[in-house]
Write a protein that holds these residues in place. Structure first.
Motif, PDB file in Angstrom:
ATOM      1  N   UNK A   7       0.711  -1.025  -0.115  1.00 55.70           N
ATOM      2  CA  UNK A   7       0.054   0.006  -0.058  1.00 55.70           C
ATOM      3  C   UNK A   7       0.994   1.515  -0.137  1.00 55.70           C
ATOM      4  N   UNK A   8       0.269   2.188  -0.314  1.00 58.34           N
ATOM      5  CA  UNK A   8       1.019   3.670  -0.245  1.00 58.34           C
ATOM      6  C   UNK A   8       1.708   4.110   1.119  1.00 58.34           C
ATOM      7  N   UNK A   9       1.018   3.621   2.201  1.00 58.69           N
ATOM      8  CA  UNK A   9       1.162   3.714   3.686  1.00 58.69           C
ATOM      9  C   UNK A   9       2.513   3.047   3.839  1.00 58.69           C
ATOM     10  N   UNK A  10       2.588   1.810   3.140  1.00 59.67           N
ATOM     11  CA  UNK A  10       3.822   0.991   3.490  1.00 59.67           C
ATOM     12  C   UNK A  10       4.976   1.371   2.540  1.00 59.67           C
ATOM     13  N   UNK A  11       4.849   1.722   1.490  1.00 62.68           N
ATOM     14  CA  UNK A  11       5.899   2.420   0.489  1.00 62.68           C
ATOM     15  C   UNK A  11       6.377   3.594   1.011  1.00 62.68           C
ATOM     16  N   UNK A  12       5.632   4.484   1.472  1.00 63.15           N
ATOM     17  CA  UNK A  12       6.040   5.848   1.793  1.00 63.15           C
ATOM     18  C   UNK A  12       5.443   6.272   3.124  1.00 63.15           C
ATOM     19  N   UNK A  13       5.845   5.622   4.139  1.00 62.84           N
ATOM     20  CA  UNK A  13       5.356   5.983   5.516  1.00 62.84           C
ATOM     21  C   UNK A  13       5.398   7.299   6.039  1.00 62.84           C
ATOM     22  N   UNK A  14       6.282   7.970   5.633  1.00 64.08           N
ATOM     23  CA  UNK A  14       6.708   9.669   6.199  1.00 64.08           C
ATOM     24  C   UNK A  14       5.976  10.330   5.332  1.00 64.08           C
TER      25      UNK A  14
END
Length: 108
Positions: A7-14
């Motif tokens: 997911x987007x959250x996992x790829x780019x958490x910051x």
């Protein structure tokens, strides 16, 4: 072996956290101002940045009001500073014209 797409959250958490905080800050500040209560700012608080259908929303812990408001000022400091300077100049000009009118009336 099958793997799922991250997911987007996992790829780019910051980046996800910063974008979500910006979205929450704008929502909280706008709702607080319009409803004139801090509790009104928490109503319908966005909990995820991108709406993904079929997946449950990522539940984020609510941030404190001071963090949300300070983040709003951090993201929008340029227009706020511009309005403060322009407002100060206009107020100074109005006070000076008012004082000039009063001094002219006294001399007459």
């Amino acid at each position: 072996m099958k793997t799922r797409k991250p997911t987007f959250e996992e790829l780019f958490p910051v980046a996800h956290q910063q974008d979500l905080l910006k979205k929450q800050s704008e929502h909280f500040t706008n709702q607080t101002i319009s409803k004139m209560s801090i509790s009104g700012g928490y109503e319908n608080m966005p909990t995820n940045f991108m709406e993904v259908h079929g997946e449950p929303p990522v539940v984020m812990y609510p941030n404190s009001p001071t963090k949300l408001v300070s983040n709003y000022f951090k993201n929008n400091w340029k227009p706020l500073l511009t309005m403060l300077v322009v407002g100060g100049i206009l107020a100074y000009a109005l006070f000076q014209t008012n004082n000039n009118k009063k001094s002219k009336k006294k001399t007459e």
